[in-house]
Design a protein around this motif. Structure first.
Motif, mmCIF file in Angstrom:
data_model
loop_
_atom_site.group_PDB
_atom_site.id
_atom_site.type_symbol
_atom_site.label_atom_id
_atom_site.label_comp_id
_atom_site.label_asym_id
_atom_site.label_seq_id
_atom_site.Cartn_x
_atom_site.Cartn_y
_atom_site.Cartn_z
ATOM 1 N N ARG A 45 0.829 -1.193 0.000
ATOM 2 C CA ARG A 45 0.000 0.000 0.000
ATOM 3 C C ARG A 45 0.868 1.249 0.000
ATOM 4 N NH1 ARG A 45 -5.249 -0.687 1.142
ATOM 5 N NH2 ARG A 45 -5.877 -2.784 1.669
ATOM 6 N N CYS A 46 0.335 2.301 -0.563
ATOM 7 C CA CYS A 46 0.995 3.598 -0.553
ATOM 8 C C CYS A 46 0.916 4.149 0.866
ATOM 9 C CB CYS A 46 0.305 4.540 -1.533
ATOM 10 S SG CYS A 46 0.922 6.235 -1.491
ATOM 11 N N PRO A 47 2.039 4.532 1.464
ATOM 12 C CA PRO A 47 2.002 5.050 2.830
ATOM 13 C C PRO A 47 1.380 6.443 2.933
ATOM 14 C CG PRO A 47 4.225 5.146 1.979
ATOM 15 C CD PRO A 47 3.401 4.425 0.953
ATOM 16 N N CYS B 201 4.530 4.659 -9.728
ATOM 17 C CA CYS B 201 5.099 4.839 -8.389
ATOM 18 C C CYS B 201 6.416 5.597 -8.439
ATOM 19 C CB CYS B 201 5.337 3.477 -7.739
ATOM 20 S SG CYS B 201 3.834 2.573 -7.417
ATOM 21 N N ALA B 202 6.779 6.086 -7.270
ATOM 22 C CA ALA B 202 8.082 6.713 -7.051
ATOM 23 C C ALA B 202 8.462 6.388 -5.616
ATOM 24 C CB ALA B 202 8.007 8.213 -7.273
ATOM 25 N N SER B 203 9.742 6.432 -5.309
ATOM 26 C CA SER B 203 10.193 6.097 -3.963
ATOM 27 C C SER B 203 10.604 7.341 -3.190
ATOM 28 C CB SER B 203 11.370 5.122 -4.013
ATOM 29 O OG SER B 203 10.929 3.873 -4.482
ATOM 30 N N GLU C 298 12.225 8.255 2.999
ATOM 31 C CA GLU C 298 11.718 7.898 4.321
ATOM 32 C C GLU C 298 10.511 6.972 4.265
ATOM 33 O OE1 GLU C 298 11.026 11.632 6.214
ATOM 34 O OE2 GLU C 298 13.153 11.994 6.562
ATOM 35 N N LEU C 299 9.640 7.161 3.279
ATOM 36 C CA LEU C 299 8.386 6.400 3.204
ATOM 37 C C LEU C 299 8.475 5.137 2.366
ATOM 38 C CD1 LEU C 299 5.924 9.392 2.708
ATOM 39 C CD2 LEU C 299 6.459 8.174 4.830
ATOM 40 N N GLY C 300 9.428 5.093 1.449
ATOM 41 C CA GLY C 300 9.517 3.962 0.535
ATOM 42 C C GLY C 300 8.635 4.193 -0.683
ATOM 43 N N PRO C 301 8.165 3.110 -1.333
ATOM 44 C CA PRO C 301 7.345 3.261 -2.532
ATOM 45 C C PRO C 301 6.022 3.963 -2.230
ATOM 46 C CG PRO C 301 8.130 1.004 -2.316
ATOM 47 C CD PRO C 301 8.451 1.700 -1.039
ATOM 48 N N CYS C 302 5.687 4.932 -3.086
ATOM 49 C CA CYS C 302 4.440 5.700 -2.983
ATOM 50 C C CYS C 302 3.870 5.858 -4.386
ATOM 51 C CB CYS C 302 4.700 7.099 -2.425
ATOM 52 S SG CYS C 302 5.488 7.149 -0.818
ATOM 53 N N HIS C 303 2.606 6.237 -4.472
ATOM 54 C CA HIS C 303 2.067 6.630 -5.772
ATOM 55 C C HIS C 303 2.805 7.900 -6.192
ATOM 56 C CE1 HIS C 303 -1.662 4.353 -4.528
ATOM 57 N NE2 HIS C 303 -1.360 3.831 -5.702
#
Length: 109
Positions: free
Chosen positions: A42-44, A56-58, A61-66
């Motif tokens: 899931r996107c954080p 997606c992009a990374s 701090e959050l990792g993979p996100c939309h």
């Protein structure tokens, strides 16, 4: 109050909501809950599950996100923390971070 097939007793309150008799003898109203499987990435930021074709992009701090969830966030030099105004956000399809199903893994062989 009638006994259910599993041996518990279920009845409804005045609003029709179920009331369940627990093993210890007390009654409770089950609350609605969302069940998430641990293997669904899931996107954080938005907490939506990734779909294979999502872009997606990374984030460091959050990792993979939309990618759209990170829109407007600065891209910085990881060594200095200084913003890189001309840098472009590296994007990739969510399928790259998703665990393929057994059928997909079998088809790739």
């Amino acid at each position: 109050m009638d006994q259910d097939a599993d041996g518990t007793f279920t009845k409804s309150d005045r609003d029709g909501d179920p009331i369940v008799n627990c093993e210890c003898g007390c009654f409770f109203i089950p609350s609605a809950m969302t069940v998430r499987t641990a293997d669904t990435p899931r996107c954080p930021v938005c907490e939506e599950a990734f779909k294979p074709d999502d872009l997606c992009a990374s984030d460091i701090e959050l990792g993979p996100c939309h990618a759209e969830c990170l829109e407007g966030s600065p891209i910085v030099d990881l060594n200095t923390g200084e913003p890189l105004p001309d840098a472009e956000l590296h994007t990739y399809p969510a399928s790259e971070i998703m665990d393929p199903s057994p059928q997909t893994r079998e088809a790739e062989r």
